[in-house]
Enzyme design. Structure first.
Site, mmCIF file in Angstrom:
data_model
loop_
_atom_site.group_PDB
_atom_site.id
_atom_site.type_symbol
_atom_site.label_atom_id
_atom_site.label_comp_id
_atom_site.label_asym_id
_atom_site.label_seq_id
_atom_site.Cartn_x
_atom_site.Cartn_y
_atom_site.Cartn_z
ATOM 1 N N LYS A 180 -2.182 -1.549 -3.888
ATOM 2 C CA LYS A 180 -3.037 -0.361 -3.833
ATOM 3 C C LYS A 180 -2.205 0.894 -3.906
ATOM 4 C CE LYS A 180 -5.961 2.061 -0.617
ATOM 5 N NZ LYS A 180 -6.273 2.242 0.754
ATOM 6 N N LYS A 214 0.857 -1.191 0.000
ATOM 7 C CA LYS A 214 0.000 0.000 0.000
ATOM 8 C C LYS A 214 0.886 1.232 0.000
ATOM 9 C CE LYS A 214 -3.494 2.540 2.511
ATOM 10 N NZ LYS A 214 -4.568 2.511 3.499
HETATM 11 C C1 PBG Z 1 -7.548 3.462 5.354
HETATM 12 C C2 PBG Z 1 -7.756 3.365 3.884
HETATM 13 C C3 PBG Z 1 -7.559 4.340 2.885
HETATM 14 C C4 PBG Z 1 -8.043 3.783 1.692
HETATM 15 C C5 PBG Z 1 -8.466 2.503 1.988
HETATM 16 N N1 PBG Z 1 -8.257 2.249 3.341
HETATM 17 C C6 PBG Z 1 -7.071 5.724 2.967
HETATM 18 C C7 PBG Z 1 -5.702 6.036 3.394
HETATM 19 O O1 PBG Z 1 -4.849 5.159 3.578
HETATM 20 O O2 PBG Z 1 -5.471 7.224 3.596
HETATM 21 C C8 PBG Z 1 -8.091 4.479 0.359
HETATM 22 C C9 PBG Z 1 -9.097 3.944 -0.611
HETATM 23 C C10 PBG Z 1 -9.416 4.846 -1.757
HETATM 24 O O3 PBG Z 1 -8.775 5.879 -2.012
HETATM 25 O O4 PBG Z 1 -10.371 4.499 -2.473
HETATM 26 N N2 PBG Z 1 -6.248 3.539 5.783
#
Ligand code: PBG
Length: 342
Positions: free
Chosen positions: A265, A212
């Site tokens: 992601k 991520k």
């Molecule tokens: C929570 C999380 C996030 C997303 C999914 N889980 C945001 C972040 O890490 O700031 C982003 C998903 C999206 O942009 O569609 N940590």
């Protein structure tokens, strides 16, 4: 340059006088039926997981302006949407919660009667066959908006593991089919696995947001989930978008810790990572087609700058082609309707 021009020129002129090409890939592109016969990547509604936002303390849905069609939902709305999603043969959803109160340690995330826990119960009750995944993170529940416990402006890793574990167990207690940690703390998969096993949830799989990135594509999500960090950013725990080898390391660690599925992601700007993870992963690989990727398509389509529907399908095919076994996407319902009925 000169040599290149000469070479191309020479090739051009000899081609004009030589025999016609023996190999003509265009032969298989001549009709829609032929193209569909030889299509290498076939997208279906079964490829998708749709993210839903459930909010506490609201009496009706609140649309998210930067994400057309997406809204903060009441539990009743979420149940209705879950039914519709299931009727489209989409196998599952992933739930994000917006609590009515936030605090330093994100207590709402692991409250037995928290918003996600109540929503899971209601949805599993109404649509038992729909896979309900839950995002395990603290950022929507902490007053500072970070994904863990803060001390002196830093997110503390190990104390956060305990809270994430409690969150995952509370989701599984409520009936979540899959828990998906998205916090990027080190060691969280092992901590969550141990906690789940210790609380009678040895059969609950973990989908780890393994690679991520600290991405700017999460902007619209953070508005939707009210989870933007109140100071600093997430670069101290999420990955640097410039790195690839590190993503493979993260995936390896999560596999060693017991992840049942891993995720990359965002998806679109990281298709190379997805491809590489797919090559090395013995477990299913998910890809998160995130909020900013969705918003860009919608915004450009609204201005008639692109054909939104065609671009959406091209993007989703590319994510599957790059190796995704399933795709988390806000396009899930729209794409599924098109894939089913044209
Ligand atoms: C929570 C999380 C996030 C997303 C999914 N889980 C945001 C972040 O890490 O700031 C982003 C998903 C999206 O942009 O569609 N940590």
């Amino acid at each position: 340059m000169d040599t290149l021009h000469t070479a191309l020129g020479a090739r051009g002129s000899s081609a004009a006088t030589s025999t016609p090409p023996l190999v003509r890939p265009r032969r298989l592109r001549r009709s829609a039926t032929l193209r569909s016969l030889v299509r290498e990547t076939v997208l279906t509604p079964h490829d998708f997981i749709e993210p839903l936002f459930v909010a506490d303390g609201i009496s009706e849905r609140i649309p998210v302006p930067s994400m057309p069609g997406v809204a903060q939902l009441t539990i009743a709305d979420a149940v209705a949407e879950a039914r519709e999603i299931a009727s489209l043969h989409i196998p599952g959803i992933i739930l994000f919660g917006i609590p009515d109160a936030k605090d330093e340690t994100g207590t709402g995330a692991y409250a037995a009667d928290g918003i996600v826990q109540r929503a899971v119960r209601a949805i599993k009750d109404a649509v038992p066959d729909l896979i309900v995944m839950t995002d395990v993170c603290l950022c929507e529940y902490t007053s500072h908006g970070h994904c863990g416990v803060i001390s002196n402006g830093e997110v503390l890793n190990d104390p956060t593991l305990e809270l994430l574990s409690q969150t995952a167990v509370s989701h599984a207690d409520a009936g979540a089919d899959v828990v998906a940690p998205s916090d990027m703390m080190d060691g969280r998969v092992a901590a969550i696995r141990t906690a789940l096993d210790g609380h009678g949830h040895a059969s609950t799989p973990i989908l780890s947001y393994a690679a991520k990135y600290a991405s700017s594509f999460y902007g619209p999500f953070r508005k939707a989930a009210e989870s933007a960090p109140q100071f600093g950013d997430r670069r101290g725990y999420q990955m640097d978008p410039a790195n690839a080898r590190e993503a493979l390391h993260e995936v390896e660690l999560d596999l060693e810790e017991g992840a049942d599925m891993v995720m990359v992601k965002p998806a679109l700007a990281f298709l190379d990572i997805l491809w590489r993870v797919k090559q090395m992963s013995p477990v299913p690989v998910g890809a998160y087609n995130v909020s900013g990727e969705f918003a860009m398509v919608k915004a450009a389509a609204e201005r008639d700058w692109i054909d939104g529907r065609a671009v959406m399908l091209e993007i989703l095919h590319s994510i599957k082609r790059a190796g995704a076994d399933f795709i988390l996407s806000y396009h899930a319902r729209e794409a599924s309707r098109i894939l089913t009925w044209g």
